[in-house]
Write an enzyme that holds these catalytic residues in place. Sequence first.
Site, PDB file in Angstrom:
ATOM      1  CD1 TRP A 100     -58.177 -83.152  -7.977  1.00 25.24           C
ATOM      2  CD2 TRP A 100     -57.490 -84.835  -9.927  1.00 25.24           C
ATOM      3  NE1 TRP A 100     -59.294 -84.347  -8.667  1.00 25.24           N
ATOM      4  CE2 TRP A 100     -58.958 -85.106  -8.912  1.00 25.24           C
ATOM      5  CE3 TRP A 100     -57.141 -86.089 -10.923  1.00 25.24           C
ATOM      6  CZ2 TRP A 100     -59.860 -86.268 -10.006  1.00 25.24           C
ATOM      7  CZ3 TRP A 100     -57.720 -86.999 -11.048  1.00 25.24           C
ATOM      8  CH2 TRP A 100     -59.323 -87.001 -10.847  1.00 25.24           C
ATOM      9  CG  ASP A 167     -54.963 -79.376 -12.943  1.00 27.15           C
ATOM     10  OD1 ASP A 167     -56.105 -78.617 -12.645  1.00 27.15           O
ATOM     11  OD2 ASP A 167     -55.357 -80.492 -11.650  1.00 27.15           O
ATOM     12  CE  LYS A 191     -64.159 -82.031 -11.241  1.00 18.67           C
ATOM     13  NZ  LYS A 191     -62.193 -81.880 -11.676  1.00 18.67           N
TER      14      LYS A 191
HETATM   15  C1  LIG Z   1     -61.441 -82.901 -12.007  1.00 19.47           C
HETATM   16  C2  LIG Z   1     -59.850 -82.878 -11.606  1.00 19.47           C
HETATM   17  C3  LIG Z   1     -59.606 -83.591 -12.505  1.00 19.47           C
HETATM   18  C4  LIG Z   1     -59.271 -84.287 -13.677  1.00 19.47           C
HETATM   19  O1  LIG Z   1     -59.688 -84.250 -15.045  1.00 19.47           O
HETATM   20  P1  LIG Z   1     -60.265 -85.063 -15.740  1.00 19.47           P
HETATM   21  O2  LIG Z   1     -61.092 -84.055 -16.840  1.00 19.47           O
HETATM   22  O3  LIG Z   1     -61.621 -85.675 -15.138  1.00 19.47           O
HETATM   23  O4  LIG Z   1     -58.984 -85.408 -16.007  1.00 19.47           O
HETATM   24  C5  LIG Z   1     -58.009 -82.881 -12.399  1.00 19.47           C
HETATM   25  N1  LIG Z   1     -57.409 -81.711 -11.751  1.00 19.47           N
HETATM   26  C6  LIG Z   1     -57.670 -81.658 -10.795  1.00 19.47           C
HETATM   27  C7  LIG Z   1     -58.006 -80.181 -10.105  1.00 19.47           C
HETATM   28  C8  LIG Z   1     -59.813 -81.671 -10.789  1.00 19.47           C
HETATM   29  O5  LIG Z   1     -60.620 -81.439  -9.569  1.00 19.47           O
END
Ligand SMILES: *Cc1c(COP(=O)(O)O)cnc(C)c1O
Length: 355
Positions: A100, A167, A191
Amino acid sequence: MIHNFNAGPSILPKEVFEQAAEAILNFNNTGLSILEFGHRTPAFTAVMDEARSLAKELMQLDENHQVLFLHGGASTQFMQVPMNLMDLKDNAAYADTGVWSSKAIKEARLFGKVDVVCSSKEKNYSFIPKNFAVPNDAKYFHITTNNTIYGSQWQQIPATSNILVADMSSDILSRQLDFNSFGLIYAGAQKNMGPAGVCMVVVNETILGKTKRAIPTIMDYRNHIAEGSMLNTPPVFAVYVCLLTLRWLKSIGGIPVVEKRNNEKAALLYKEIDENELFNAQIEKEDRSKMNVCFRMNDDTLEQTFLEYASKQGIVGIKGHRLSGGFRASIYNALPFESVQTLVDIMRQFTLTFG
Ligand SMILES: *Cc1c(COP(=O)(O)O)cnc(C)c1O
């Protein structure tokens, strides 16, 4: 009994599912479904307001930090962050700690210079970098607090004088942090917070409005702040389910309580991985994720057998990501301790049978 270790979309509290199901048929005793409800009605603006204020309360945010619920998932933030925080001539610093992060880096390069100040890529993302310097002139420093695919996590948030951007998609609301020390935090909801389709952004509004670039209306955080996340139609149902999860989190005692539970779950599972002769973990001990526990078998020809053995006993979602292989047990906030205990028991039984 099913034990859901899916990485995302993933488990939410049972009472959240029940309340969400109820609202699909009859939202707030209006006789209407939440799915057919106008977003500008008082009943829904109350949902949005409560979701924002509960997030602020649980994260103990100060008055400069605004909470937004936006479309587009975390992946849209990979571009929206650089678009709002730097000009083409500027540079931003990024830590490359997994899939990511590297996706975030790729998008940022469209909007300015990117300085990758540290990376664990050469060692298959098996650790969190410790000794690195962030240039003073970097407009911001971006980290991925928890690396969902490889299973590593920043246990210490790096000290920096730069604006810190994170993030937090896969560990938001899972542990106590000084959230006010971040300039911007984003997290795809699916998540730890709610269903797919909404992304929570926490932004210190004093960092906005410093670039010269023209920003499309819908991409400019300032417009979303001004309109209270109602610039256009928000993902009504997804926001509502986030609210239900936030209420649940508050009802159990907030982040300190869930953090303690998360620590206990992670400790139980890693202990088994370390002690069981058939299994091993690849991430450096001190950098192990308390949300996504990645592990393998010493004899990888047994992995398929274990997967089938576990799934027959109700274990769902432990197959590792195709990039990292092995197993990944995601043990998010809503996953009960009993589910981890069950997985550990199954690992032990398996070892007695096949070890
Ligand atoms: C799942 C995830 C993403 C992507 O998220 P989307 O909502 O599918 O764009 C980005 N960063 C991390 C750390 C993730 O776990």
